[in-house]
Scaffold this motif. Structure first.
Motif, short mmCIF file in Angstrom:
data_model
loop_
_atom_site.label_atom_id
_atom_site.label_comp_id
_atom_site.label_asym_id
_atom_site.label_seq_id
_atom_site.Cartn_x
_atom_site.Cartn_y
_atom_site.Cartn_z
N LYS A 8 0.54 -1.57 0.01
CA LYS A 8 0.23 -0.42 -0.03
C LYS A 8 0.75 1.49 0.23
N HIS A 87 -3.43 4.39 -1.31
CA HIS A 87 -4.00 3.98 -0.62
C HIS A 87 -4.58 4.67 0.17
N VAL A 88 -3.53 5.41 1.14
CA VAL A 88 -3.43 6.62 2.45
C VAL A 88 -3.70 7.71 2.00
N LEU A 89 -3.95 8.53 2.67
CA LEU A 89 -3.92 10.17 3.14
C LEU A 89 -4.16 10.70 4.11
N THR A 125 -7.24 16.54 -1.14
CA THR A 125 -7.98 15.02 -0.55
C THR A 125 -9.02 14.44 -2.26
N ILE A 132 -7.54 7.29 -5.12
CA ILE A 132 -7.94 6.15 -3.66
C ILE A 132 -8.84 5.80 -3.02
N SER A 135 -7.93 2.74 -5.45
CA SER A 135 -7.16 1.46 -4.42
C SER A 135 -7.34 0.72 -4.29
N GLY A 138 -9.26 2.51 0.56
CA GLY A 138 -8.80 4.32 0.77
C GLY A 138 -9.08 4.06 1.73
N ILE A 140 -8.79 8.01 4.06
CA ILE A 140 -8.51 9.58 4.47
C ILE A 140 -8.07 9.74 5.87
N VAL A 181 -13.57 2.70 0.76
CA VAL A 181 -12.76 4.28 1.34
C VAL A 181 -13.44 4.63 2.69
#
Length: 261
Positions: A8, A87-89, A125, A132, A135, A138, A140, A181
């Motif tokens: 990821k 995948h990740v923010l 975002t 995201i 993916s 995901g 956030i 997500v």
């Protein structure tokens, strides 16, 4: 049961110091490939080196000013070009400026906080969100604050930005319902980083007073919470996590050791 981040990609904004830096390290240790951005790009080189030494992974690092649309667009394009997926923010970039009341506060400080804490978070975002979602798993993570739950004198606009982060996070959770997500807000109380030094425009003596007699949280404490949230099983969403020191019971309520009772 927790999962790890192998396979990821996680993006961390404001990663040159404090919570952002320690979060990037913690995510890399948890197996994520990491992309980091910050205005002070020169500081990212040390972070990339540390990630490589500890994990053997090559992090992606690039300059990022979340108040600048061209900077955001270049950063997003660079990350997607490098990894192909996100995948990740972790929307960590943010700041407080000043502690003056509305009557005497500097409006330029207001604008910078709004541009950084609210518009920067929303633009990051918006641009990463399609990737995201694509993916298939995901997440956030928005860095809020206890100031997003309780306002205080001298913090009107900073608190307003963190109330906004809370509202944005909740709205996103509704908008993304049914999609793969998760959306989380991590809301710290007092954390000893460069936060107060920035708030007081570099006045180290004023910044030191904030932490006097208190055992504050550390950047590692918050990084640990973020890693916990993003390593839950895919069906588990940590909606919101308020995290304070044992010496804090509200945005302006502290037990200070050595203070008269």
């Amino acid at each position: 049961m927790a999962i790890d981040g192998r396979g990821k990609v996680a993006v961390v904004t404001g990663a040159s110091s404090g919570i952002g830096r320690q979060t990037a390290l913690a995510l890399a240790r948890a197996g994520f490939d990491v992309a980091v951005g910050a205005r002070r790009k020169e500081r990212l080189a040390d972070l990339v080196d540390e990630i490589a030494r500890e994990t053997g992974k090559a992090a992606y690092a690039a300059a990022l000013d979340v108040t600048s649309v061209p900077s955001i667009d270049a950063f997003v394009q660079g990350v997607i070009g490098h990894f192909g997926v996100v995948h990740v923010l972790v929307n960590n970039a943010g700041k407080a400026l000043g502690r003056d009341p509305v009557e005497t506060a500097d409006e330029a400080d207001w604008q910078e906080m709004l541009d950084t804490n609210v518009m920067g978070l929303m633009r990051m975002t918006k641009r990463f969100l399609p990737h995201i979602v694509a993916s298939g798993d995901g997440h956030i993570v928005n860095l809020g604050s206890i100031a997003g739950h309780e306002s205080y004198a001298g913090g009107s606009v900073y608190c307003a930005t963190k109330f906004a982060v809370r509202a944005i996070t909740e709205a996103l959770r509704h908008e993304l319902l049914g999609k793969p997500v998760r959306v989380t807000s991590i809301d710290p109380g007092m954390v000893e980083t460069e936060f107060s030094l920035v708030r007081f425009h570099g006045d180290a003596s004023e910044a030191a007073k904030v932490y006097q007699g208190v055992r504050p949280l550390t950047a590692d404490d918050i990084a640990d919470c973020i890693v916990f949230a993003v390593t839950r099983p895919a069906h588990v969403n940590i909606d919101e996590m308020i995290v304070t020191s044992i010496d804090q019971a509200g945005a302006r309520v502290f037990h200070r050791r050595g203070a008269p009772s």
